[in-house]
Motif scaffolding. Structure first.
Motif, PDB file in Angstrom:
ATOM      1  N   ASP A  10      34.644  60.134  58.444  1.00 18.62           N
ATOM      2  CA  ASP A  10      35.730  59.408  57.782  1.00 18.62           C
ATOM      3  C   ASP A  10      35.465  59.118  56.310  1.00 18.62           C
ATOM      4  O   ASP A  10      35.987  58.153  55.751  1.00 18.62           O
ATOM      5  N   ALA A  11      34.669  59.960  55.661  1.00 20.39           N
ATOM      6  CA  ALA A  11      34.389  59.759  54.236  1.00 20.39           C
ATOM      7  C   ALA A  11      35.674  59.771  53.415  1.00 20.39           C
ATOM      8  O   ALA A  11      35.782  59.061  52.421  1.00 20.39           O
ATOM      9  N   GLN A  12      36.667  60.557  53.843  1.00 18.55           N
ATOM     10  CA  GLN A  12      37.927  60.614  53.100  1.00 18.55           C
ATOM     11  C   GLN A  12      38.623  59.256  53.079  1.00 18.55           C
ATOM     12  O   GLN A  12      39.259  58.892  52.088  1.00 18.55           O
ATOM     13  N   GLU A  13      38.501  58.507  54.120  1.00 21.67           N
ATOM     14  CA  GLU A  13      39.094  57.165  54.162  1.00 21.67           C
ATOM     15  C   GLU A  13      38.386  56.234  53.189  1.00 21.67           C
ATOM     16  O   GLU A  13      39.014  55.475  52.458  1.00 21.67           O
ATOM     17  N   LEU A  14      37.076  56.305  53.168  1.00 23.39           N
ATOM     18  CA  LEU A  14      36.297  55.433  52.301  1.00 23.39           C
ATOM     19  C   LEU A  14      36.424  55.814  50.838  1.00 23.39           C
ATOM     20  O   LEU A  14      36.480  54.945  49.971  1.00 23.39           O
ATOM     21  N   ILE A  15      36.462  57.113  50.543  1.00 26.09           N
ATOM     22  CA  ILE A  15      36.528  57.531  49.144  1.00 26.09           C
ATOM     23  C   ILE A  15      37.863  57.142  48.529  1.00 26.09           C
ATOM     24  O   ILE A  15      37.927  56.796  47.344  1.00 26.09           O
ATOM     25  N   SER A  16      38.938  57.150  49.318  1.00 28.57           N
ATOM     26  CA  SER A  16      40.227  56.714  48.763  1.00 28.57           C
ATOM     27  C   SER A  16      40.201  55.221  48.449  1.00 28.57           C
ATOM     28  O   SER A  16      40.782  54.776  47.459  1.00 28.57           O
ATOM     29  N   THR A  17      39.510  54.448  49.257  1.00 29.95           N
ATOM     30  CA  THR A  17      39.353  53.016  48.982  1.00 29.95           C
ATOM     31  C   THR A  17      38.538  52.805  47.703  1.00 29.95           C
ATOM     32  O   THR A  17      38.899  51.995  46.847  1.00 29.95           O
ATOM     33  N   ALA A  18      37.445  53.542  47.569  1.00 28.84           N
ATOM     34  CA  ALA A  18      36.608  53.433  46.374  1.00 28.84           C
ATOM     35  C   ALA A  18      37.372  53.880  45.129  1.00 28.84           C
ATOM     36  O   ALA A  18      37.290  53.229  44.080  1.00 28.84           O
ATOM     37  N   ALA A  19      38.138  54.964  45.237  1.00 27.23           N
ATOM     38  CA  ALA A  19      38.905  55.464  44.096  1.00 27.23           C
ATOM     39  C   ALA A  19      39.959  54.451  43.655  1.00 27.23           C
ATOM     40  O   ALA A  19      40.133  54.203  42.452  1.00 27.23           O
ATOM     41  N   LEU A  20      40.650  53.857  44.604  1.00 29.61           N
ATOM     42  CA  LEU A  20      41.648  52.843  44.274  1.00 29.61           C
ATOM     43  C   LEU A  20      41.000  51.638  43.591  1.00 29.61           C
ATOM     44  O   LEU A  20      41.505  51.126  42.594  1.00 29.61           O
ATOM     45  N   ALA A  21      39.858  51.221  44.115  1.00 31.00           N
ATOM     46  CA  ALA A  21      39.144  50.082  43.520  1.00 31.00           C
ATOM     47  C   ALA A  21      38.730  50.387  42.081  1.00 31.00           C
ATOM     48  O   ALA A  21      38.873  49.542  41.197  1.00 31.00           O
ATOM     49  N   MET A  22      38.228  51.593  41.837  1.00 32.59           N
ATOM     50  CA  MET A  22      37.818  51.959  40.480  1.00 32.59           C
ATOM     51  C   MET A  22      39.009  52.019  39.535  1.00 32.59           C
ATOM     52  O   MET A  22      38.929  51.542  38.398  1.00 32.59           O
ATOM     53  N   ARG A  23      40.129  52.576  40.000  1.00 34.84           N
ATOM     54  CA  ARG A  23      41.325  52.655  39.150  1.00 34.84           C
ATOM     55  C   ARG A  23      41.856  51.282  38.788  1.00 34.84           C
ATOM     56  O   ARG A  23      42.384  51.076  37.696  1.00 34.84           O
TER      57      ARG A  23
END
Length: 56
Positions: A10-23
């Motif tokens: 489920d890395a895709q789920e986590l990376i979208s969360t991290a990307a949103l947080a960074m943006r």
């Protein structure tokens, strides 16, 4: 430039969360303290961030 790399189930789920947080400029401590839906891999992200961020 900030970034994140994740490998695992489920890395895709986590990376979208991290990307949103960074943006949005969300700090790791804020993300750590967030309430995540259940059951998802994202809720485990709080535990991971707790090990790498200091308490404010």
């Amino acid at each position: 430039m900030p970034g994140a790399a994740l490998l695992g189930i489920d890395a895709q789920e986590l990376i979208s969360t991290a990307a949103l947080a960074m943006r949005r400029g969300v700090k790791a401590a804020e993300l750590r303290d967030a309430v995540c839906r259940h059951p998802t891999s994202t809720e485990a992200f709080n535990d991971v961030l707790a090990t790498i961020t200091r308490a404010d």
